[in-house]
Design a protein around this motif. Structure first.
Motif, PDB file in Angstrom:
ATOM      1  N   GLY A 295       4.925  20.691  10.021  1.00 36.09           N
ATOM      2  CA  GLY A 295       5.189  21.567   8.895  1.00 36.09           C
ATOM      3  C   GLY A 295       4.717  20.873   7.635  1.00 36.09           C
ATOM      4  O   GLY A 295       4.215  19.746   7.676  1.00 36.09           O
ATOM      5  N   ILE A 296       4.885  21.553   6.526  1.00 34.46           N
ATOM      6  CA  ILE A 296       4.377  20.999   5.273  1.00 34.46           C
ATOM      7  C   ILE A 296       5.451  20.107   4.664  1.00 34.46           C
ATOM      8  O   ILE A 296       6.248  20.523   3.816  1.00 34.46           O
ATOM      9  N   LEU A 297       5.508  18.871   5.130  1.00 31.56           N
ATOM     10  CA  LEU A 297       6.463  17.879   4.642  1.00 31.56           C
ATOM     11  C   LEU A 297       5.681  16.688   4.110  1.00 31.56           C
ATOM     12  O   LEU A 297       4.738  16.232   4.749  1.00 31.56           O
ATOM     13  N   GLN A 298       6.080  16.185   2.950  1.00 30.78           N
ATOM     14  CA  GLN A 298       5.402  15.028   2.384  1.00 30.78           C
ATOM     15  C   GLN A 298       6.350  13.835   2.347  1.00 30.78           C
ATOM     16  O   GLN A 298       7.491  13.954   1.902  1.00 30.78           O
ATOM     17  N   ASN A 299       5.862  12.710   2.844  1.00 30.67           N
ATOM     18  CA  ASN A 299       6.598  11.452   2.755  1.00 30.67           C
ATOM     19  C   ASN A 299       5.669  10.401   2.165  1.00 30.67           C
ATOM     20  O   ASN A 299       4.617  10.117   2.731  1.00 30.67           O
TER      21      ASN A 299
ATOM     22  N   GLU B 177       9.879   7.861   0.459  1.00 33.64           N
ATOM     23  CA  GLU B 177      10.457   8.928  -0.357  1.00 33.64           C
ATOM     24  C   GLU B 177       9.954  10.264   0.152  1.00 33.64           C
ATOM     25  O   GLU B 177       8.738  10.467   0.314  1.00 33.64           O
ATOM     26  N   SER B 178      10.875  11.178   0.412  1.00 32.33           N
ATOM     27  CA  SER B 178      10.518  12.491   0.957  1.00 32.33           C
ATOM     28  C   SER B 178      10.425  13.523  -0.160  1.00 32.33           C
ATOM     29  O   SER B 178      11.268  13.534  -1.071  1.00 32.33           O
ATOM     30  N   VAL B 179       9.418  14.367  -0.070  1.00 35.36           N
ATOM     31  CA  VAL B 179       9.237  15.452  -1.041  1.00 35.36           C
ATOM     32  C   VAL B 179       9.309  16.768  -0.273  1.00 35.36           C
ATOM     33  O   VAL B 179       8.549  16.991   0.664  1.00 35.36           O
ATOM     34  N   ILE B 180      10.239  17.629  -0.661  1.00 37.33           N
ATOM     35  CA  ILE B 180      10.414  18.912   0.037  1.00 37.33           C
ATOM     36  C   ILE B 180      10.080  20.060  -0.912  1.00 37.33           C
ATOM     37  O   ILE B 180       9.818  19.856  -2.084  1.00 37.33           O
ATOM     38  N   GLY B 181      10.103  21.270  -0.383  1.00 35.09           N
ATOM     39  CA  GLY B 181       9.902  22.452  -1.217  1.00 35.09           C
ATOM     40  C   GLY B 181       8.581  23.157  -1.020  1.00 35.09           C
ATOM     41  O   GLY B 181       8.336  24.203  -1.620  1.00 35.09           O
TER      42      GLY B 181
ATOM     43  N   VAL C 229      12.710  18.191  12.428  1.00 32.60           N
ATOM     44  CA  VAL C 229      12.731  18.807  11.103  1.00 32.60           C
ATOM     45  C   VAL C 229      11.844  20.055  11.126  1.00 32.60           C
ATOM     46  O   VAL C 229      10.649  19.971  11.365  1.00 32.60           O
ATOM     47  N   ILE C 230      12.435  21.216  10.889  1.00 31.36           N
ATOM     48  CA  ILE C 230      11.709  22.479  10.832  1.00 31.36           C
ATOM     49  C   ILE C 230      11.556  22.856   9.360  1.00 31.36           C
ATOM     50  O   ILE C 230      12.549  23.112   8.679  1.00 31.36           O
ATOM     51  N   ALA C 231      10.319  22.918   8.874  1.00 30.49           N
ATOM     52  CA  ALA C 231      10.076  23.118   7.443  1.00 30.49           C
ATOM     53  C   ALA C 231      10.679  24.432   6.942  1.00 30.49           C
ATOM     54  O   ALA C 231      11.214  24.498   5.829  1.00 30.49           O
ATOM     55  N   GLY C 232      10.617  25.485   7.738  1.00 33.94           N
ATOM     56  CA  GLY C 232      11.169  26.771   7.312  1.00 33.94           C
ATOM     57  C   GLY C 232      12.666  26.734   7.110  1.00 33.94           C
ATOM     58  O   GLY C 232      13.212  27.410   6.228  1.00 33.94           O
ATOM     59  N   GLU C 233      13.350  25.947   7.926  1.00 29.93           N
ATOM     60  CA  GLU C 233      14.805  25.790   7.780  1.00 29.93           C
ATOM     61  C   GLU C 233      15.129  24.828   6.648  1.00 29.93           C
ATOM     62  O   GLU C 233      16.083  25.027   5.895  1.00 29.93           O
ATOM     63  N   LEU C 234      14.337  23.769   6.508  1.00 31.44           N
ATOM     64  CA  LEU C 234      14.568  22.765   5.480  1.00 31.44           C
ATOM     65  C   LEU C 234      14.507  23.362   4.080  1.00 31.44           C
ATOM     66  O   LEU C 234      15.392  23.160   3.251  1.00 31.44           O
ATOM     67  N   ASP C 235      13.463  24.146   3.813  1.00 30.15           N
ATOM     68  CA  ASP C 235      13.232  24.671   2.460  1.00 30.15           C
ATOM     69  C   ASP C 235      13.912  26.010   2.210  1.00 30.15           C
ATOM     70  O   ASP C 235      14.288  26.312   1.082  1.00 30.15           O
ATOM     71  N   CYS C 236      14.017  26.839   3.216  1.00 33.38           N
ATOM     72  CA  CYS C 236      14.712  28.118   3.140  1.00 33.38           C
ATOM     73  C   CYS C 236      14.144  29.019   2.042  1.00 33.38           C
ATOM     74  O   CYS C 236      13.021  28.979   1.707  1.00 33.38           O
TER      75      CYS C 236
ATOM     76  N   LEU D  53       0.846  -1.190   0.000  1.00 35.89           N
ATOM     77  CA  LEU D  53       0.000   0.000   0.000  1.00 35.89           C
ATOM     78  C   LEU D  53       0.885   1.244   0.000  1.00 35.89           C
ATOM     79  O   LEU D  53       1.938   1.275   0.653  1.00 35.89           O
ATOM     80  N   LEU D  54       0.464   2.256  -0.748  1.00 33.87           N
ATOM     81  CA  LEU D  54       1.197   3.529  -0.792  1.00 33.87           C
ATOM     82  C   LEU D  54       0.413   4.550   0.023  1.00 33.87           C
ATOM     83  O   LEU D  54      -0.766   4.806  -0.266  1.00 33.87           O
ATOM     84  N   VAL D  55       1.029   5.105   1.065  1.00 27.34           N
ATOM     85  CA  VAL D  55       0.341   6.083   1.919  1.00 27.34           C
ATOM     86  C   VAL D  55       1.158   7.369   2.000  1.00 27.34           C
ATOM     87  O   VAL D  55       2.387   7.357   1.856  1.00 27.34           O
ATOM     88  N   ASN D  56       0.461   8.458   2.230  1.00 27.85           N
ATOM     89  CA  ASN D  56       1.095   9.765   2.411  1.00 27.85           C
ATOM     90  C   ASN D  56       1.200  10.090   3.891  1.00 27.85           C
ATOM     91  O   ASN D  56       0.181  10.074   4.595  1.00 27.85           O
ATOM     92  N   LEU D  57       2.397  10.376   4.344  1.00 32.46           N
ATOM     93  CA  LEU D  57       2.598  10.982   5.661  1.00 32.46           C
ATOM     94  C   LEU D  57       2.889  12.449   5.393  1.00 32.46           C
ATOM     95  O   LEU D  57       4.002  12.817   5.073  1.00 32.46           O
ATOM     96  N   GLY D  58       1.866  13.285   5.466  1.00 30.34           N
ATOM     97  CA  GLY D  58       1.980  14.673   5.049  1.00 30.34           C
ATOM     98  C   GLY D  58       1.521  14.802   3.601  1.00 30.34           C
ATOM     99  O   GLY D  58       1.155  13.824   2.978  1.00 30.34           O
ATOM    100  N   PRO D  59       1.500  16.017   3.012  1.00 33.00           N
ATOM    101  CA  PRO D  59       2.035  17.249   3.604  1.00 33.00           C
ATOM    102  C   PRO D  59       1.166  17.879   4.691  1.00 33.00           C
ATOM    103  O   PRO D  59       1.617  18.780   5.375  1.00 33.00           O
ATOM    104  N   SER D  60      -0.086  17.457   4.809  1.00 28.19           N
ATOM    105  CA  SER D  60      -0.946  18.015   5.862  1.00 28.19           C
ATOM    106  C   SER D  60      -1.182  16.952   6.919  1.00 28.19           C
ATOM    107  O   SER D  60      -2.158  16.210   6.864  1.00 28.19           O
TER     108      SER D  60
END
Length: 406
Positions: free
Chosen positions: A36-40, A53-57, A399-406, A23-30
């Motif tokens: 923070g807005i992080l998608q896994n 797989e992590s998706v940033i930005g 993991v702080i989204a504001g620092e991660l994406d900058c 099964l493929l599940v989303n942990l995030g982005p909400s």
């Protein structure tokens, strides 16, 4: 929109190619546990993580590009919005970089205050990380137990800077304003109160059997892999590597104060939490060595071409008015060259790489933000574990989204 469509197309294909029973599940982005807005995107077989797989930005705000248009003091507002849990650490890291570029020596009073605020900010950050770690695993009481101590630190920042979250603390050459009369007294009250509170928090959460079973050996990483991924800060030290920028490449007065660097063993969620617990005690230890020794003197260096004069003098003195006009209109001129300076932020090595062509704005700015480096290891750290353990792993990484994406 194009990025979203490409991402959807990519993961749509992955969904079609899933093995039977997976099964493929989303942990995030909400998701509340991503902080923070992080998608896994996680592929599971039953409750077991097969692949992640992590998706940033999602919170990318082009700060490095904005750095090419903002002058050296204006860029402070961008650093406010990186790791917004411990804002002054970002501010001080940037200001120290610019002062290194300009070879500015600030008064001792400035250095003492900056170090005290740095350690208070580190305390705030670790209180949030360890407290929310408990919340994510179902234990709310510990979070509330320390939160009012964090609020006391916020009140000091508010009195010192006029803001609680986006502090824009310091200026090139010093501080925007001097410390207020009760600054030292209030900090002593905070450090006295937080010591027993940390012991109580440890009894309440860290030694709790359920918490230990949910974190011990979970989301671990070896020292070799942590170094290879570019880990720094508490997450690297939890893996057994005693690297701390304050000790190994000292700045300000960190080579003059006595403190220990706590180190873990297996890089697990539990050890990351324990390292941060001990770091909070070391923060208090550093503050207590500095608070009574704040020297008298000015709160900024004598730099009329770089530091804005007081408003009352601008209104009544022609020389100060001219300096004010030139700094605002022409900016601070930094010698041409390439510069890099790193500080130990709450999450690890925060570095600023700046290229100057001698103008009022940098030619290029690049930020080495700790979250960006260690978050890339998240898929490896959760692979083979339980889906529930991904929450503990992510929370302990801080993991702080504001620092991660900058």
């Amino acid at each position: 929109m194009v990025m979203y469509e490409k991402t959807a197309e990519y993961f749509g294909q992955k969904y079609k190619d899933l093995p039977e029973g997976h099964l493929l599940v989303n942990l995030g982005p909400s998701h509340p546990a991503t902080h923070g807005i992080l998608q896994n995107v996680i592929q599971i077989d039953g409750e077991r993580v097969v692949e992640a797989e992590s998706v940033i930005g999602y919170v990318h705000r082009c700060f490095e590009k904005l750095g090419e248009r903002y002058d050296y003091n204006q860029f402070l507002v961008c650093t406010d919005r990186m790791n917004y849990v411990s804002t002054p650490l970002n501010n001080i890291g940037w200001i120290l970089t610019v002062e290194k570029m300009m070879q500015i020596d600030v008064p001792a009073r400035v250095t003492y205050v900056r170090m005290i605020i740095s350690e208070l900010s580190r305390l705030m950050d670790h209180i949030i990380c360890n407290g929310v770690m408990g919340v994510d695993l179902g234990a709310f009481s510990g979070f509330l137990h320390l939160f009012h101590h964090r609020e006391n630190i916020y009140q000091i920042l508010e009195k010192l800077t006029g803001a609680r979250l986006t502090t824009t603390f310091c200026r090139v050459g010093g501080m925007e304003r001097d410390i207020y009369p009760d600054f030292q007294k209030e900090i002593k009250i905070i450090t006295k109160g937080i010591k027993p509170a940390l012991d109580e928090f440890e009894e309440l959460l860290i030694r709790n059997k359920i918490f230990n079973e949910r974190t011990a050996g979970i989301g671990g990483i070896s020292a070799e892999d942590a170094i290879a991924y570019g880990f720094s800060g508490p997450n690297l030290r939890a893996a057994g590597v005693p690297w701390d920028v304050r000790k190994d490449t000292p700045y300000m007065l960190y080579d003059k104060v006595d403190f220990d660097v706590p180190v873990g063993e297996d890089g697990s969620a539990l050890h990351r939490t324990l390292v941060r617990m001990e770091e909070m005690r070391q923060c208090i230890r550093i503050i207590e060595q500095l608070i009574d020794g704040i020297p008298e003197g000015p709160y900024h260096a004598d730099l009329p071409h770089s530091f804005l004069p007081p408003k009352d003098k601008v209104y009544n003195n022609m020389e100060e008015l001219i300096y004010h006009f030139k700094i605002i209109m022409h900016g601070i001129k930094v010698p041409p060259g390439e510069y890099y300076h790193a500080t130990e932020a709450a999450n690890g090595e925060l570095g600023f790489y700046v290229v100057s062509e001698g103008e009022k704005t940098p030619w290029r700015v690049h930020v080495r933000r700790p979250c960006f480096w260690y978050y890339q290891a998240f898929p490896q750290m959760v692979k083979g574990g339980l889906l529930a353990d991904t929450i503990a792993t992510m929370s302990s990484l801080n993991v702080i989204a504001g620092e991660l994406d900058c």
